[in-house]
Design a protein around this motif. Structure first.
Motif, PDB file in Angstrom:
ATOM      1  N   TYR A  36       0.901  -1.375   0.168  1.00  0.00           N
ATOM      2  CA  TYR A  36       0.020  -0.012  -0.045  1.00  0.00           C
ATOM      3  C   TYR A  36       0.948   1.271  -0.005  1.00  0.00           C
ATOM      4  O   TYR A  36       0.561   2.088  -0.751  1.00  0.00           O
TER       5      TYR A  36
ATOM      6  N   ASP B 206       3.070   1.527  -3.358  1.00  0.00           N
ATOM      7  CA  ASP B 206       2.224   1.982  -4.196  1.00  0.00           C
ATOM      8  C   ASP B 206       1.655   3.410  -4.218  1.00  0.00           C
ATOM      9  O   ASP B 206       1.433   4.227  -5.110  1.00  0.00           O
ATOM     10  N   GLU B 207       1.514   3.900  -2.915  1.00  0.00           N
ATOM     11  CA  GLU B 207       1.072   5.165  -2.626  1.00  0.00           C
ATOM     12  C   GLU B 207       2.097   6.126  -2.939  1.00  0.00           C
ATOM     13  O   GLU B 207       1.917   7.377  -3.491  1.00  0.00           O
TER      14      GLU B 207
ATOM     15  N   ASP C 170       3.114   2.609  -8.501  1.00  0.00           N
ATOM     16  CA  ASP C 170       2.319   1.375  -8.529  1.00  0.00           C
ATOM     17  C   ASP C 170       2.918   0.082  -8.948  1.00  0.00           C
ATOM     18  O   ASP C 170       3.819  -0.023 -10.005  1.00  0.00           O
TER      19      ASP C 170
END
Length: 216
Positions: A97, A100-101, A105
């Motif tokens: 998470y 990706d953030e 991605d």
């Protein structure tokens, strides 16, 4: 016929103490998940909640212990390298998470690949030494715990946490949080077993190191 003495003996009282501590730890994470559901409704069972944070803490602890076993104690360096790669890849996967953030991605997949492929390549290159080390490790309590943790986390939790399963159970009352709780808590149990396995490996490595030093 009398049983042969163990190669690296351990005191029964110490074993009982460790078992008690493991039981308390398992009870603690179960209680922690309950308190998370009770008092942290805004972040419960998310990346910022108790369960996922404890997963990260357990995996990070495993990485540190394995580095110590391999680099300082120098016990079974090829087996511990592959175990370290597996645990480190799991740790990175749990941060998907945030990666990706804040990075990109699917960046976690790149990091995992950079960890796993060289480690596997080295194990293949050193396959004779790896097999010889694994012949010893596979007959230890640590290996049994490690295998149990892997099966719990990567097989059972995935199957038990399937959306199709929980839709069948809850039917029209299905809410995603039930699936997430089931999967994340069982994952935490599996990671805890892996942590216990690494602790057992550390204690075994210390006994092996001591046994070797006394025979010199």
């Amino acid at each position: 016929m009398p049983l042969p003495p163990p190669n690296w003996p351990i005191d029964f009282r110490i074993t009982l103490l460790r078992a008690t501590l493991y039981v308390l730890f398992i009870g603690g994470i179960a209680q922690g998940a309950y308190l998370e559901a009770l008092y942290l409704p805004s972040v419960r069972f998310t990346e910022l909640g108790f369960t996922e944070f404890t997963q990260t803490l357990a995996l990070a602890s495993c990485c540190g212990l394995l580095l110590y076993i391999r680099e300082v104690l120098k016990v079974w360096p090829n087996v511990t390298l592959l175990m370290l790669a597996f645990v480190a890849a799991s740790l990175v996967r749990e941060q998907d998470y945030f990666l990706d953030e804040f990075v990109a991605d699917n960046s976690w997949k790149v990091v995992v690949t950079l960890i796993v492929l060289p480690s596997i390549g080295w194990a293949v290159y050193q396959r004779r030494r790896f097999i010889a080390e694994f012949a010893h490790y596979s007959n230890t309590f640590s290996f049994g715990l490690f295998a149990g943790g892997v099966l719990t986390t990567y097989i059972f939790s995935r199957l038990y946490g399937r959306q199709i399963f929980w839709r069948a159970v809850l039917e029209d009352n299905y809410v995603r949080i039930f699936k997430d709780v089931a999967e994340e808590v069982i994952e935490l149990l599996g990671y805890s077993l892996i942590l216990f396995a690494i602790i057992e490996l550390l204690l075994l490595a210390l006994r092996i190191r001591k046994a070797h030093s006394t025979t010199r």
